[in-house]
Design a protein around this motif. Structure first.
Motif, PDB file in Angstrom:
ATOM      1  N   ARG A   1       1.688   4.653   6.892  1.00 10.14           N
ATOM      2  CA  ARG A   1       3.013   4.967   6.362  1.00 10.14           C
ATOM      3  C   ARG A   1       4.093   4.581   7.377  1.00 10.14           C
ATOM      4  NH1 ARG A   1       0.629  10.184   5.244  1.00 10.14           N
ATOM      5  NH2 ARG A   1       2.257  11.199   6.475  1.00 10.14           N
ATOM      6  N   ARG A   2       3.833   4.850   8.646  1.00 14.18           N
ATOM      7  CA  ARG A   2       4.788   4.501   9.704  1.00 14.18           C
ATOM      8  C   ARG A   2       4.967   2.988   9.797  1.00 14.18           C
ATOM      9  NH1 ARG A   2       4.223   2.908  14.923  1.00 14.18           N
ATOM     10  NH2 ARG A   2       5.919   3.451  16.386  1.00 14.18           N
TER      11      ARG A   2
ATOM     12  N   LYS B   1      -1.145   8.423   8.262  1.00 19.91           N
ATOM     13  CA  LYS B   1       0.225   8.476   8.775  1.00 19.91           C
ATOM     14  C   LYS B   1       0.608   7.182   9.488  1.00 19.91           C
ATOM     15  CE  LYS B   1       3.289  11.525  11.419  1.00 19.91           C
ATOM     16  NZ  LYS B   1       3.362  12.771  12.239  1.00 19.91           N
TER      17      LYS B   1
ATOM     18  N   LEU C   1      -2.804   8.875   2.417  1.00 19.10           N
ATOM     19  CA  LEU C   1      -2.618   7.602   3.111  1.00 19.10           C
ATOM     20  C   LEU C   1      -2.382   7.926   4.584  1.00 19.10           C
ATOM     21  CD1 LEU C   1      -2.397   4.529   2.444  1.00 19.10           C
ATOM     22  CD2 LEU C   1       0.082   4.829   2.544  1.00 19.10           C
TER      23      LEU C   1
ATOM     24  N   TRP D   1       1.242   4.118  -2.942  1.00 18.85           N
ATOM     25  CA  TRP D   1       1.026   5.532  -2.616  1.00 18.85           C
ATOM     26  C   TRP D   1       2.218   6.371  -3.045  1.00 18.85           C
ATOM     27  CZ3 TRP D   1       3.879   8.122   1.342  1.00 18.85           C
ATOM     28  CH2 TRP D   1       3.433   9.420   1.634  1.00 18.85           C
ATOM     29  N   GLN D   2       3.433   5.875  -2.797  1.00 14.03           N
ATOM     30  CA  GLN D   2       4.631   6.599  -3.196  1.00 14.03           C
ATOM     31  C   GLN D   2       4.705   6.760  -4.712  1.00 14.03           C
ATOM     32  OE1 GLN D   2       7.601   4.447  -0.135  1.00 14.03           O
ATOM     33  NE2 GLN D   2       8.618   5.840  -1.540  1.00 14.03           N
TER      34      GLN D   2
ATOM     35  N   ARG E   1       0.828  -1.216   0.000  1.00 12.60           N
ATOM     36  CA  ARG E   1       0.000   0.000   0.000  1.00 12.60           C
ATOM     37  C   ARG E   1       0.855   1.254   0.000  1.00 12.60           C
ATOM     38  NH1 ARG E   1      -4.466   0.087   4.583  1.00 12.60           N
ATOM     39  NH2 ARG E   1      -4.756   2.144   3.636  1.00 12.60           N
ATOM     40  N   VAL E   2       1.917   1.245   0.814  1.00  7.41           N
ATOM     41  CA  VAL E   2       2.778   2.421   0.907  1.00  7.41           C
ATOM     42  C   VAL E   2       3.522   2.650  -0.404  1.00  7.41           C
ATOM     43  CG1 VAL E   2       4.734   3.457   2.110  1.00  7.41           C
ATOM     44  CG2 VAL E   2       3.024   2.186   3.397  1.00  7.41           C
TER      45      VAL E   2
ATOM     46  N   ASN F   1      12.418   5.727   3.015  1.00  6.71           N
ATOM     47  CA  ASN F   1      11.088   5.318   2.573  1.00  6.71           C
ATOM     48  C   ASN F   1      11.074   3.846   2.191  1.00  6.71           C
ATOM     49  OD1 ASN F   1      11.383   5.149  -0.626  1.00  6.71           O
ATOM     50  ND2 ASN F   1      12.544   6.936   0.094  1.00  6.71           N
TER      51      ASN F   1
ATOM     52  N   GLY G   1       4.445   0.827   7.483  1.00  8.78           N
ATOM     53  CA  GLY G   1       5.120   0.359   6.275  1.00  8.78           C
ATOM     54  C   GLY G   1       6.631   0.488   6.383  1.00  8.78           C
ATOM     55  N   LEU G   2       7.102   1.619   6.927  1.00  9.66           N
ATOM     56  CA  LEU G   2       8.534   1.834   7.091  1.00  9.66           C
ATOM     57  C   LEU G   2       9.121   0.864   8.119  1.00  9.66           C
ATOM     58  CD1 LEU G   2      10.989   3.479   6.300  1.00  9.66           C
ATOM     59  CD2 LEU G   2      10.331   5.203   7.989  1.00  9.66           C
TER      60      LEU G   2
END
Length: 204
Positions: A105-106, A102, A100, A38-39, A34-35, A179, A108-109
């Motif tokens: 995203r967190r 936060k 997306l 989005w990127q 997903r991340v 990322n 995902g990282l």
């Protein structure tokens, strides 16, 4: 989790404690996908464009009279069925980005870092500094066995960035720019000791 701190000369500089919440979490492939989507969507320029019927160059005159010719009725030579006509429902200039959360995203990282750690491809280095000589830095990477590596540091050293810029497969990012896409796109992820602290603050 304890991990050895290496130097660019392939030496040892002690050990460091990595927080399990960031580097030993269970990787979520669905979240990382997903991340990355989005990127990639945010990176799209969105400048593709085709001309519609009202934008193409041409006459507005009716080609021929409505009745009596035996042909299908036509109102304009700029209609899409003609070779010089406009395009129906073609792409227009737009922004492909979307929001997306936060937290996603967190996560995902964290998943990407944890996956590299689980694979044994996460390395902590003492510092990322160089005298500006690409040849010397390339030799150090060769000794370390790095052909595809992402180096993450809290504050980038200008000399190191300049020296590594022309080495194929090596990329350097600050902790604020780390990322999921770039982490997974490289074989080895090397984080400096200062970079670890930066990631802790960012993902706290």
């Amino acid at each position: 989790m304890q991990i050895e701190i290496k130097t660019l000369d392939n030496g040892s500089a002690g050990t460091i404690e990595l927080p399990d919440a960031i580097f030993a979490a269970t990787p979520r492939a669905d979240i990382m996908a997903r991340v990355i989507h989005w990127q990639q969507a945010r990176r799209r320029a969105g400048t593709h464009k085709t001309k519609g019927m009202g934008e193409v160059q041409g006459t507005t005159k009716k080609p021929y009279k409505q009745k009596g010719t035996g042909n299908a009725r036509q109102g304009s030579l700029r209609a899409p069925q003609f070779r010089t006509g406009g395009v129906v429902h073609g792409p227009v200039v737009r922004d492909h980005g979307y929001d997306l959360p936060k937290k996603v995203r967190r996560l995902g990282l964290i998943s990407a870092l944890s996956q590299k750690a689980a694979e044994g491809k996460l390395v902590v280095i003492e510092a990322a500094t160089a005298g500006g000589k690409t040849k010397h830095l390339a030799q150090q990477f060769k000794v370390l066995g790095w052909t595809s590596a992402l180096i993450i540091d809290r504050a980038l050293d200008e000399g190191f960035v300049r020296a590594s810029r022309n080495i194929v497969g090596i990329d350097v990012l600050p902790t604020v720019g780390a990322n999921v896409y770039d982490i997974l796109a490289h074989d080895v992820v090397a984080v400096t000791a200062a970079g670890v602290e930066g990631l802790k603050e960012r993902l706290a």
